[in-house]
Structures are given as C-alpha cells and as structure tokens.
Write an enzyme that holds these catalytic residues in place. Structure first.
Site, PDB file in Angstrom:
ATOM      1  CD  GLU A 233      -2.396  -1.692   2.576  1.00 16.95           C
ATOM      2  OE1 GLU A 233      -2.872  -2.840   2.723  1.00 16.95           O
ATOM      3  OE2 GLU A 233      -2.400  -0.829   3.491  1.00 16.95           O
ATOM      4  CD  GLU A 332      -3.297  -8.191   2.655  1.00 17.52           C
ATOM      5  OE1 GLU A 332      -2.140  -7.774   2.544  1.00 17.52           O
ATOM      6  OE2 GLU A 332      -4.194  -7.612   3.320  1.00 17.52           O
TER       7      GLU A 332
HETATM    8  O1  G3I Z   1      -0.078  -9.106  19.333  1.00 16.19           O
HETATM    9  C1  G3I Z   1      -0.502  -7.967  20.056  1.00 16.19           C
HETATM   10  C2  G3I Z   1      -0.992  -8.422  21.427  1.00 16.19           C
HETATM   11  O2  G3I Z   1       0.129  -8.922  22.165  1.00 16.19           O
HETATM   12  C3  G3I Z   1      -1.599  -7.227  22.150  1.00 16.19           C
HETATM   13  O3  G3I Z   1      -2.142  -7.690  23.391  1.00 16.19           O
HETATM   14  C4  G3I Z   1      -2.750  -6.677  21.264  1.00 16.19           C
HETATM   15  C5  G3I Z   1      -3.429  -5.485  21.904  1.00 16.19           C
HETATM   16  O4  G3I Z   1      -2.716  -4.326  21.650  1.00 16.19           O
HETATM   17  O5  G3I Z   1      -2.204  -6.233  19.991  1.00 16.19           O
HETATM   18  C6  G3I Z   1      -1.679  -7.336  19.286  1.00 16.19           C
HETATM   19  O6  G3I Z   1      -1.145  -6.848  18.104  1.00 16.19           O
HETATM   20  C7  G3I Z   1      -2.171  -6.535  17.140  1.00 16.19           C
HETATM   21  C8  G3I Z   1      -1.951  -7.457  15.921  1.00 16.19           C
HETATM   22  O7  G3I Z   1      -2.871  -7.070  14.864  1.00 16.19           O
HETATM   23  C9  G3I Z   1      -2.199  -8.909  16.250  1.00 16.19           C
HETATM   24  O8  G3I Z   1      -3.503  -9.108  16.659  1.00 16.19           O
HETATM   25  C10 G3I Z   1      -1.931  -5.104  16.708  1.00 16.19           C
HETATM   26  O9  G3I Z   1      -2.261  -4.252  17.828  1.00 16.19           O
HETATM   27  C11 G3I Z   1      -2.874  -4.760  15.543  1.00 16.19           C
HETATM   28  O10 G3I Z   1      -2.551  -3.467  15.047  1.00 16.19           O
HETATM   29  C12 G3I Z   1      -2.615  -5.766  14.402  1.00 16.19           C
HETATM   30  O11 G3I Z   1      -3.560  -5.453  13.393  1.00 16.19           O
HETATM   31  C13 G3I Z   1      -3.166  -5.979  12.111  1.00 16.19           C
HETATM   32  C14 G3I Z   1      -3.160  -4.797  11.122  1.00 16.19           C
HETATM   33  O12 G3I Z   1      -2.888  -5.320   9.790  1.00 16.19           O
HETATM   34  C15 G3I Z   1      -2.074  -3.784  11.437  1.00 16.19           C
HETATM   35  O13 G3I Z   1      -0.808  -4.390  11.266  1.00 16.19           O
HETATM   36  C16 G3I Z   1      -4.220  -7.001  11.683  1.00 16.19           C
HETATM   37  O14 G3I Z   1      -4.158  -8.153  12.556  1.00 16.19           O
HETATM   38  C17 G3I Z   1      -3.941  -7.456  10.249  1.00 16.19           C
HETATM   39  O15 G3I Z   1      -5.001  -8.283   9.798  1.00 16.19           O
HETATM   40  C18 G3I Z   1      -3.874  -6.214   9.342  1.00 16.19           C
HETATM   41  O16 G3I Z   1      -3.507  -6.681   8.049  1.00 16.19           O
HETATM   42  C19 G3I Z   1      -3.434  -5.712   7.001  1.00 16.19           C
HETATM   43  C20 G3I Z   1      -2.288  -6.113   6.098  1.00 16.19           C
HETATM   44  O17 G3I Z   1      -1.100  -6.159   6.816  1.00 16.19           O
HETATM   45  C21 G3I Z   1      -2.186  -5.174   4.917  1.00 16.19           C
HETATM   46  N1  G3I Z   1      -3.456  -5.086   4.203  1.00 16.19           N
HETATM   47  C22 G3I Z   1      -4.625  -4.779   5.004  1.00 16.19           C
HETATM   48  C23 G3I Z   1      -4.724  -5.740   6.180  1.00 16.19           C
HETATM   49  C24 G3I Z   1      -5.952  -5.405   7.021  1.00 16.19           C
HETATM   50  O18 G3I Z   1      -5.787  -4.157   7.611  1.00 16.19           O
END
Ligand code: G3I
Length: 413
Positions: A233, A332
C-alpha cells in the site's frame, strides 16, 4: 525445468535447503496442472462418486455446460450452479457441469493438481500453539503468510535491534509442514515503531535505515521465503512522503540483492479490478518494469464484502499485468458478512470464494491464492468493521463453511 514434488518431498526439499521459490508458481505444481490423472500429486484421489466430502449446502455443481476457460491448468473447477454464484460472462469463466466425480483430499493437494499454491495467514506465532489451529493450517494449506510477525513494529522494535522470535516460529512451522512462505511486508506506512516515525530523520538517514532493514530481514530468510510483499500500500504515506516515490525502486533492488531467488511483489487493496486505484498501481508497476526494477508481481489484497469488483475487471487486470510480464497473486482474500451471518449471505460468500479462485485458475500468471486468515476465530474484520465478521472459510470452531466448499469446487473437489 522445475521438478514436481509431493508434500513430503517438499518438506524434505526444504529441509535440504532447496530454494522455497521452487515450491510454487510454475514449478512443482505446474506439471501436476496438466490435468492428466497420472500427474495427480499424492493425497489426491480421483474420487469415486460419493467419496467427495459431504457438502452440507449440497452445492455440487449440476448446471448447464458453458464457456469454460481451459488453460494449461486444465479445466477450471466446477462453479456453484445458482447457489451464491454471480459468474460474470466478462470473466471468461462460465457455468459448467461437473463431468467427473469430485476429487478428495485437502485444499493444498487439489490446488497442487492445478499448479497453484493455496495459502492462509497465521495471525501471530502464538496461534500456532493451538493444536486445532495449527493442524488445520498445516493440513489444508500449502503456503503461509505471517499476518503480523514480520511487520516493522514486531521485528525492528528499536534502532539496530531485530527480534525474529515470531517469524522464526512461523517459518519453522511452514517448513515442517511442507508449506511455502509469503513474507509480509518490508515497507508500509502502518505498524511502524515509534522510534522510526517520531524522530525527524533526514532522507538519507531513512534510506540507510530502510536499506539495513530490508537487507537484514530478507537476508535472514534467504531461500526460505518464496515471495515478499516488498512494498505494501505504498502510494503516498510514510516512506513516500519522507524519502520520495523512488523509495519503491530502491526497496525492490535491495530485496533482490538480499535474495535473488525470492519473488518480489507490490501489494495493495482496492486495486483488484480496473479504473481508479487499479490504474494507478498499473502505471506504478509499468514504470518499475520500464526502469528495469526487479519486480515479479502485484498482490491483489481482495478484502471484499458481498459486492466485490466485477469479475471481468479482475480478470482483465490480471491479464494486463501478465502482459507486463508480472504475476498477479490473490494475497489477502476475505469476504465480510453482516452479523449474525444468514444462509443466503453464506451462499453468496461461497460463490465469491469460488469465483475468485476460478479467476485465479483461469489466469496464467496467478500462481498463489491466499486468504487473510482461515478461521473466523482469528480475523481482523470484527475489530475493523464493527457488526461484520464470518469472513473466512472455516468458522469459530474450525468447521468448514460453504465458502470452503466453494474453494474445493473450484479445484474440482
Ligand atoms: O499481538 C498484540 C498483542 O500482544 C496485544 O495484546 C494486542 C493489543 O494491543 O495487539 C496485538 O497486536 C495486534 C496485531 O494485529 C495482532 O492481533 C496489533 O495491535 C494490531 O494493530 C494488528 O492489526 C493488524 C493490522 O494489519 C495492522 O498491522 C491485523 O491483525 C492485520 O489483519 C492487518 O492486516 C493488514 C495487512 O497487513 C495489509 N493489508 C490490510 C490488512 C488489514 O488491515
């Protein structure tokens, strides 16, 4: 000429350090794609009527023959007749009847027969300690994407400090299950650590930091990661604003230097079909190709609701990317539903999964097909789209949903 390998041999090959790239795309799976039963990989039986997994929605294809696109990968699998199908004539993939008994075996074996890899994400390595989760992921899928573990905030938590605990576990899991790995991602505007985004680094300092990151991360998994989302992106955002658009050219060259055998992708959302952003991405990657940058493909994220882009547009987009010499991967896919999910919506979802996989099978340059998770138990959708969920092929208890059977049917299962 790349050799065909069955799952066990894949694991052995990985253990023997044979490059991950030889595990997907035109390699071991392609030969199997000739459709002749002789080349069906192990784990796939040409089923006797009645041996196919029982599909509770009874969606086995029964309909009229039609304009099936036949490709080097043999006939596209059976669509769902009438059940949630919204086949679009423009996509060149029409309704058809099932003329052979359904194949049995896991998705990964059916996909191998068609010369593609089917993948799913692991939310974080901690999910792998859940035996139900890891058993399903390792048995059904031939490719794994770390959904979060390889992102900057996780692997590069402080200047000069790298933490590969999570990604190492993901890659080891993939290797022990004969799965290829799709690395995600090396340059993105989100999920970056505050030490990177809150310090007013100069352009040259950021170039050095990004170069070091890409060389270190790609170098660590050299020969173990088959495909990388090098830039995710990436039009606009942190790196674009602080380095300039040429950060993309540099990022691809650094990734190629660190692992010349890995396939390198530009990945984006809302650019799956034609027009608007899809044209912007097309112009971006055409420019990269014209400048001789080492890019191999474009990732079409495909985060949909029940109104995805026209299938004909997605097929046409894959086609024009092929004309540039680029692969197009579905990277995805998920199809979010209003909750609680109802029967008709689950059928529509099934049709969209079936259609997207058949679009990929019909496109000569689509070799990997990944869903963003596989179980509704671990999905980003409910937190990102309140009131929505149930976006994936398996439910909260790891039971297959109609969407799973839509994928199987596309592969002849
Ligand atoms: O692992 C930590 C956990 O230890 C903690 O307790 C919790 C609460 O803060 O956070 C957890 O990390 C989260 C992680 O997902 C795992 O669940 C992050 O805060 C959260 O920001 C992260 O969100 C991910 C997001 O990207 C941002 O990186 C989503 O799971 C993931 O599905 C999403 O994926 C993106 C792709 O990378 C790019 N394209 C779009 C897609 C959807 O947004």
């Amino acid at each position: 000429m790349r050799r065909r390998l069955c799952a066990a041999a894949v694991a052995a090959a990985l253990a023997a350090g044979i490059s991950a790239v030889h595990l997907i795309g035109g390699g071991p799976f392609a030969e199997a794609a000739t459709g002749s039963s002789a080349s069906v990989p192990s784990g796939v039986e040409v089923g006797v009527p009645g041996t196919a997994p029982t599909d509770p929605t009874g969606g086995a294809a029964t309909g009229a023959a039609g304009g099936v696109a036949t490709t080097a990968r043999g006939t596209a699998g059976s669509p769902e007749q009438g059940v949630g199908s919204h086949v679009d004539a423009g996509a060149g993939v029409g309704p058809q009847t099932r003329s052979t008994p359904p194949l049995t075996g896991p998705l990964r074996a059916l996909a191998a027969r068609r010369g593609i890899a089917v993948g799913a994400t692991v939310m974080t390595s901690s999910n792998l300690t859940d035996s139900g989760y890891s058993a399903l992921l390792g048995s059904e899928y031939s490719m794994l994407t770390p959904e979060n573990d390889m992102k900057w905030s996780n692997v590069h938590p402080a200047p000069g400090v790298y933490d590969f605990t999570g990604p190492d576990l993901d890659v080891a899991f993939a290797q022990s299950h004969g799965m290829a790995v799709r690395g995600h991602n090396l340059a993105w505007s989100a999920d970056n650590p505050s030490w990177l985004t809150t310090v007013p680094f100069s352009r040259d300092q950021l170039i050095a930091i990004l170069h070091d990151h890409i060389s270190t991360v790609v170098g660590r998994y050299r020969g173990k990661v088959a495909q990388w989302d090098v830039v995710n992106e990436g039009i606009g955002g942190f790196w674009w604003d602080h380095i300039g658009p040429d950060y993309i050219d540099m990022a691809f060259e650094w990734a190629h230097e660190a692992d010349p055998s890995a396939e390198l992708f530009y990945n984006d959302f809302g650019a799956e079909g034609l027009g608007g952003k899809a044209d912007q991405v097309f112009e971006l990657v055409r420019g990269l190709r014209q400048r001789g940058v080492s890019i191999d493909g474009v990732g079409l994220e495909s985060h949909f609701d029940l109104n995805p882009p026209p299938l004909g547009d997605i097929a046409a987009n894959m086609h024009r990317l092929n004309a540039l010499g680029l692969e197009s991967a579905v990277t995805e896919l998920d199809v979010r539903l209003a909750m609680p999910a109802n029967g008709p919506d689950l059928d529509r979802q099934r049709g969209i999964y079936n259609d997207m996989l058949r679009i990929c099978l019909a496109a000569i340059n689509c070799k990997t097909f990944t869903t963003w998770g596989f179980t509704d138990k671990d999905s980003w959708i409910p937190s990102a789209y309140p009131g929505y969920g149930a976006a994936l092929p398996f439910d909260q208890s790891y039971a297959p949903k109609p969407a799973y059977y839509g994928l199987r049917a596309a592969l002849g299962g």
